[in-house]
Write an enzyme that holds these catalytic residues in place. Sequence first.
Site, PDB file in Angstrom:
ATOM      1  N   ALA A   1       0.818  -1.217   0.000  1.00 27.28           N
ATOM      2  CA  ALA A   1       0.000   0.000   0.000  1.00 27.28           C
ATOM      3  C   ALA A   1       0.847   1.261   0.000  1.00 27.28           C
ATOM      4  O   ALA A   1       0.559   2.217  -0.723  1.00 27.28           O
ATOM      5  CB  ALA A   1      -0.938  -0.015   1.215  1.00 27.28           C
TER       6      ALA A   1
ATOM      7  N   CYS B   1       2.049 -12.447  -1.843  1.00 26.59           N
ATOM      8  CA  CYS B   1       1.177 -13.519  -2.312  1.00 26.59           C
ATOM      9  C   CYS B   1       1.937 -14.571  -3.115  1.00 26.59           C
ATOM     10  O   CYS B   1       1.406 -15.658  -3.377  1.00 26.59           O
ATOM     11  CB  CYS B   1       0.048 -12.945  -3.161  1.00 26.59           C
ATOM     12  SG  CYS B   1      -1.067 -11.861  -2.232  1.00 26.59           S
TER      13      CYS B   1
ATOM     14  N   GLU C   1      10.609   2.019   6.104  1.00 25.80           N
ATOM     15  CA  GLU C   1      10.330   0.585   6.173  1.00 25.80           C
ATOM     16  C   GLU C   1      11.244  -0.078   7.201  1.00 25.80           C
ATOM     17  O   GLU C   1      12.465   0.046   7.121  1.00 25.80           O
ATOM     18  CB  GLU C   1      10.509  -0.069   4.805  1.00 25.80           C
ATOM     19  CG  GLU C   1      10.465  -1.596   4.793  1.00 25.80           C
ATOM     20  CD  GLU C   1       9.215  -2.165   5.441  1.00 25.80           C
ATOM     21  OE1 GLU C   1       9.348  -3.128   6.220  1.00 25.80           O
ATOM     22  OE2 GLU C   1       8.106  -1.648   5.184  1.00 25.80           O
TER      23      GLU C   1
END
Length: 561
Positions: A13, A44, A34
């Site tokens: 996102a 995924c 981060e």
Amino acid sequence: MGKKIVIIGGVAAGPKAAARARRLDPEAEITIIEKGKLISYAGCGMPYYLSGETHKFELLFETTYGVIRDEDYFWREKGCRVLTRTEAKSIDRDKKEVLIENLETGEKQTLPYDKLVLATGAEPFVPPIEGLNLKGVHKLNHPEDAQRIKEILGAGEGGEAAIIGAGLIGLETADALMKLHMFCSVIELQDQILPGMLDPDMAEFLAKKLTDQGIEFYLGHKVLKLEGDEDGNVTTVITDQGPVDAELVVVAVGVRPNVKLAREAGLVIGDTGAIAVNEYLQTSDPDIYALGDCAETTHLVSGKKVFLPMATSANRQGRVVGDNITGGNTVFKGVLGTAVMRAMGFNVGRTGLGEKQARDLGYKVVTGVFHGFDRTHYHPEHGMVMMKLITEEGTGKILGAQAVGLGDAVKRIDVAATAITFNATVDQMAEVDLGYAPPFSTPIDVAAHAANIVRNKVAGLAETISARELKEKMDRGDDMVILDVRTEAQFNMRHLKDDRVMLVVLGDLRERINEIPRDKEIVVLCALGTRAYEALRTLKGAGFGDVKYMEGGLQAWPYEF
């Protein structure tokens, strides 16, 4: 000097919001923070890397044109500064500053912001059970988790694995390990697989198919502890119903939104446990936005706030936030909870509300289950799909859909998701002009067939019974006739072992109709349900009263014969 935009979180996102913001505001000063080493990775794709189908670790970070998405990529191609291994420690909303710490050096500094974006994601839920520190116990929430599991497995194949949790991640992990020829046991606290995704009838059907391929399920089992050997290697999962042997354990019992930073900053946390946001994805502080797996959203059917961490939502929300932090006024309307997966060759999908969810919300529900080919039966690539539609009685509004099968179930879920998004009724869905050619579909598509079954029920043309309901009636000893209308060859190959079963081939039904008792309940069944419906209409036309057919047919029978 351009607008200062600080984004906390660099997986999906956050980078999407940064990229959109840069396209809209070339002058903005954009910084992504981060905590981990890796950014903008394909989470995924981890099961496929674990199984070896994705052969290189770097493919999880590459663009479609082969460039690694790292700090240099974001600076050179996006004009965004990325600080990895950097943790946001606190937010000073009055000063509009974020305190950050370099986790390698311990150095701290403050970053000023005009707009702040929280994309802090979700963290794996770790159940409070003994033995999680044993060697061979893992999570699968981050690419480094997949890397560690692959390193332990090495080049060898085989062995015993236990997966705790039968949700999406759990089943995808089992699928990956089965491809490595490991024997997999899946342990689930609830009494069905995919409890947040499928209704019990669909889950029961899928569980039988996966069990037939070698996965062993322990449903309704509570894990008490993990045991190991003298060297600290895990050997056994102890449940409340007995032990399960395992030399590798993967804990996959779901995730929780990471809201610590938001809560400490005094932002409102919603009832779902995720950060509360409005339709513009603003938090309770209008200069701070939240998106992705840390934020709650609105369900488009129920209108209620939900926490549904999905990569699709995170990326769509990134565009919305990118618009709004650069002066836009874009709305994120919500989600349907559309989710798809593949396990052991079976394609699985759902969208909207499940049947129980809909009933719990007060809807009067009519469902329809169709089981048939995704393509023409003579095309060599055809496969079976069982699709369930959940609709509202009276209005015909489509509330949800689920599909399972070796065929293309996902296409049908996408059709349903589109229909639900535009508030379509079951009549409108049946009338959609879908494409047809033998390699892609049947002249009347699976989705339209499912809609037509609902329409037949509403019109009083059909009364149905589920496989579970028939099994319960059989176990109770109900006085009925189970009328099998398949061919003799199909019947001889496999049929229900019950004295109440009567074989009358559909083509012979009109000639033999007087052999069928008129004073008993009749349940008609065939392979898929289509011939059974034909037989029901024939019997009804001949004056029979209590006639039902079993939806899904014997191909969907999840019990022993």
